[in-house]
Design a protein around this motif. Structure first.
Motif, PDB file in Angstrom:
ATOM      1  N   SER A 119      -9.076  -4.052   7.952  1.00 50.20           N
ATOM      2  CA  SER A 119      -9.443  -3.460   6.657  1.00 50.20           C
ATOM      3  C   SER A 119      -8.650  -4.103   5.524  1.00 50.20           C
ATOM      4  CB  SER A 119      -9.180  -1.952   6.680  1.00 50.20           C
ATOM      5  OG  SER A 119      -7.841  -1.691   7.059  1.00 50.20           O
TER       6      SER A 119
ATOM      7  N   ALA B 226     -12.890  -0.548   6.987  1.00 53.14           N
ATOM      8  CA  ALA B 226     -12.126   0.465   6.251  1.00 53.14           C
ATOM      9  C   ALA B 226     -11.801   1.687   7.107  1.00 53.14           C
ATOM     10  CB  ALA B 226     -12.886   0.898   5.003  1.00 53.14           C
ATOM     11  N   GLY B 227     -12.635   1.978   8.078  1.00 49.34           N
ATOM     12  CA  GLY B 227     -12.399   3.158   8.895  1.00 49.34           C
ATOM     13  C   GLY B 227     -11.462   2.927  10.066  1.00 49.34           C
ATOM     14  N   VAL B 228     -11.066   1.671  10.280  1.00 55.73           N
ATOM     15  CA  VAL B 228     -10.271   1.356  11.479  1.00 55.73           C
ATOM     16  C   VAL B 228      -8.887   2.016  11.475  1.00 55.73           C
ATOM     17  CG1 VAL B 228      -9.148  -0.544  12.729  1.00 55.73           C
ATOM     18  CG2 VAL B 228     -11.552  -0.725  12.071  1.00 55.73           C
ATOM     19  N   PRO B 229      -8.117   1.945  10.361  1.00 54.64           N
ATOM     20  CA  PRO B 229      -6.785   2.571  10.408  1.00 54.64           C
ATOM     21  C   PRO B 229      -6.838   4.064  10.737  1.00 54.64           C
ATOM     22  CG  PRO B 229      -6.931   1.127   8.515  1.00 54.64           C
ATOM     23  CD  PRO B 229      -8.316   1.224   9.086  1.00 54.64           C
ATOM     24  N   ALA B 230      -7.776   4.782  10.100  1.00 56.80           N
ATOM     25  CA  ALA B 230      -7.883   6.214  10.372  1.00 56.80           C
ATOM     26  C   ALA B 230      -8.283   6.459  11.821  1.00 56.80           C
ATOM     27  CB  ALA B 230      -8.898   6.849   9.424  1.00 56.80           C
ATOM     28  N   SER B 231      -9.176   5.628  12.324  1.00 54.59           N
ATOM     29  CA  SER B 231      -9.630   5.787  13.704  1.00 54.59           C
ATOM     30  C   SER B 231      -8.473   5.541  14.681  1.00 54.59           C
ATOM     31  CB  SER B 231     -10.766   4.801  13.955  1.00 54.59           C
ATOM     32  OG  SER B 231     -11.578   5.251  14.991  1.00 54.59           O
TER      33      SER B 231
ATOM     34  N   PHE C 228      -6.064   8.650  14.366  1.00 58.78           N
ATOM     35  CA  PHE C 228      -6.547   9.885  14.986  1.00 58.78           C
ATOM     36  C   PHE C 228      -6.680   9.732  16.512  1.00 58.78           C
ATOM     37  CE2 PHE C 228      -8.214  10.679  10.548  1.00 58.78           C
ATOM     38  CZ  PHE C 228      -7.250  11.624  10.255  1.00 58.78           C
TER      39      PHE C 228
ATOM     40  N   LYS D  88       0.565   5.909   2.895  1.00 54.96           N
ATOM     41  CA  LYS D  88      -0.439   6.600   2.066  1.00 54.96           C
ATOM     42  C   LYS D  88      -1.537   7.213   2.934  1.00 54.96           C
ATOM     43  CE  LYS D  88      -0.069   3.979  -2.237  1.00 54.96           C
ATOM     44  NZ  LYS D  88      -0.736   2.967  -3.048  1.00 54.96           N
ATOM     45  N   ILE D  89      -1.903   6.500   4.001  1.00 58.01           N
ATOM     46  CA  ILE D  89      -2.927   7.050   4.902  1.00 58.01           C
ATOM     47  C   ILE D  89      -2.410   8.306   5.601  1.00 58.01           C
ATOM     48  CG2 ILE D  89      -4.101   6.573   7.107  1.00 58.01           C
ATOM     49  CD1 ILE D  89      -4.599   3.734   6.051  1.00 58.01           C
TER      50      ILE D  89
ATOM     51  N   ALA E 263      -2.490  11.042   3.170  1.00 54.92           N
ATOM     52  CA  ALA E 263      -3.878  11.479   2.968  1.00 54.92           C
ATOM     53  C   ALA E 263      -4.349  12.336   4.139  1.00 54.92           C
ATOM     54  CB  ALA E 263      -4.780  10.256   2.816  1.00 54.92           C
TER      55      ALA E 263
ATOM     56  N   ARG F 223      -2.681  14.396   5.535  1.00 59.89           N
ATOM     57  CA  ARG F 223      -1.945  15.659   5.372  1.00 59.89           C
ATOM     58  C   ARG F 223      -0.768  15.799   6.314  1.00 59.89           C
ATOM     59  NH1 ARG F 223      -7.550  18.778   5.169  1.00 59.89           N
ATOM     60  NH2 ARG F 223      -8.290  17.990   3.189  1.00 59.89           N
TER      61      ARG F 223
END
Lengths: 85, 376
Positions: free
Chosen positions: B93, B100-105, B108, B131-132, B135, B137
């Motif tokens: 990303s 763009a969705g790879v770091p969140a994936s 999680f 920052k991620i 974000a 939380r």
């Protein structure tokens, strides 16, 4: 297929005016601020608005408006508007 | 192409190398490493103190990102807790919006593997991964940073931070040339020394090559004084600070012939090392880790400080989270500075910390936590 109004509202909340005229084809290629950070905000906002919980793996694949709309439809059985109902 | 997060396989190595080439071509220094493919046996915490596994985001034949899960045992509320650190997240990303969705994936997915998950450092809260986490939380704070300038003039002439702008360079050069910094530093150190009294100096230290049974006994005496602390028995310590670890000295600290703690001190000539970017040609002293009863923290830290003074370092730095260790740093004359070490934790870890703090037991983290002490 038109974009669901609630989905449109979530996108506008996350991306602002950049997302004011969404189409199914919109993606990080067309919405400049759709980066990895805003993707987290988007996923959390979608989960809150539609009452769904995405699997960790599928988060990486929710990478266009069309893909998100289809995923929300599969959760609700029809339109995203029913996902939270 | 659908992205799937899974454990690293040896066959991924060529795809990881292709990802690293794409990142390098875009001018980015980040790269995804890989596990030792010669090792067939799965690493387990009952056999090793620290276990590190790589997870990758695979899309067909390509790898779009990777993140390490570094697990170790912590002690909290009278029991052992297996926790994980997220280490070295890298995703495509950075150069391609389609990922763009790879770091969140990755994040999680790791959280599903290990709900007790934390991250440390990351270049501070402004770093992209910090920052991620914010974000997502996660609770975040900074690991307090302390420093002492032993040779202020040299530090002002070499420290990168003091030379980033023309104004800073001018002020630093004036202070260095005038001797004002030296005088102020001496005055401050004198005042602090007078305030702390002589008890700390009664702590003696001996340099040891490794941690043995004395360290185990000490660990068992100390661990319940802390609300959340990485296992610091001899097995864990010898894994974290193996014999031959460059520029690291283990000090066994005693008071009246009784073991009261240990502290690891590093004396590093920054020139030619990864520290040169920040410290130029300075000799840097780091109080990198330590353990004592909170009431003995000042004496143990002062022993480490004395060792580094004898090594004639130019400045001494340490990162400490526990209130007693923060107070100890101040007591021995270190000043608190701006920290670039962010600490983020998942809701499960935050719940442990909150419960422990309600019992007046606090988290003991140092810069050796997270990805461990930085090799030089």
């Amino acid at each position: 297929m038109s974009v669901d109004p609630r989905l449109q509202a979530v996108f506008e909340a996350v991306f602002g005016r950049e997302a004011s005229q969404l189409s199914e084809q919109d993606s990080p290629a067309t919405i400049e601020s759709w980066d990895s950070l805003n993707h987290v905000y988007l996923v959390l906002a979608l989960e809150a608005e539609f009452g769904v919980q995405f699997d960790a793996e599928e988060i990486a694949n929710l990478i266009s408006v069309g893909a998100i709309q289809r995923r929300l439809e599969s959760a609700s059985g029809s339109s995203p508007a029913r996902a939270a109902s | 192409m659908t992205v799937m997060v899974r454990r690293f396989k040896t066959a991924d190595v060529p795809a990881i190398e292709r990802l690293n080439v794409r990142l390098a071509t875009a001018g980015l220094p980040h790269r995804v490493g890989h596990e030792d493919s010669r090792r067939s046996e799965e690493r387990r915490l009952d056999k090793e103190s620290i276990v590190q596994r790589l997870y990758v985001a695979a899309a067909g034949e390509e790898i779009r990102g990777g993140i390490w899960l570094r697990e170790q045992l912590f002690w909290s509320a009278g029991r052992s807790v297996r926790v994980g650190w997220t280490v070295y997240p890298v995703a495509e990303s950075l150069i391609d919006g389609k990922a763009a969705g790879v770091p969140a994936s990755l994040l999680f997915s790791l959280l599903r593997q290990q709900p007790y998950l934390m991250a440390l450092g990351m270049g501070g809260h402004a770093g992209p991964f910090a920052k991620i986490l914010a974000a997502a939380r996660w609770a975040g704070s900074s690991l307090p940073f302390f420093f002492h300038l032993r040779h202020p003039s040299r530090v002002l002439r070499h420290l990168a931070y003091a030379r980033t702008t023309r104004l800073r360079r001018t002020v630093a050069d004036c202070l260095a040339a005038s001797g004002v910094a030296w005088t102020a530093n001496k005055l401050l150190a004198g005042v602090r020394a007078a305030m702390r009294g002589g008890r700390a100096r009664q702590f003696t230290y001996a340099v040891v090559d490794r941690f043995d049974s004395w360290a185990d006994e000490h660990w068992e005496r100390c661990r319940d004084s802390y609300g959340f602390i990485a296992a610091r028995d001899s097995r864990a310590l010898n894994a974290l600070y193996p014999e031959g670890f460059r520029c690291l000295t283990r000090l066994r600290v005693q008071h009246s012939g009784r073991d009261v703690g240990w502290i690891c001190a590093r004396s590093i000539n920054a020139l030619g090392t990864r520290l040169e970017r920040h410290f130029g040609g300075l000799r840097v002293g780091i109080l990198t880790d330590g353990l004592a009863q909170p009431g003995d923290a000042t004496g143990v830290m002062e022993a480490g400080f004395r060792y580094l003074v004898d090594e004639d370092v130019d400045l001494i730095v340490t990162y400490q989270s526990h209130p007693a260790w923060c107070a100890a740093a101040s007591d021995i004359g270190l000043m608190r500075g701006p920290s670039n070490c962010a600490f983020y934790r998942s809701p499960a870890v935050e719940a442990l910390l909150t419960r422990a703090a309600a019992d007046n037991r606090h988290c003991h983290l140092t810069r050796s936590d997270g990805d461990g002490p930085e090799p030089v």
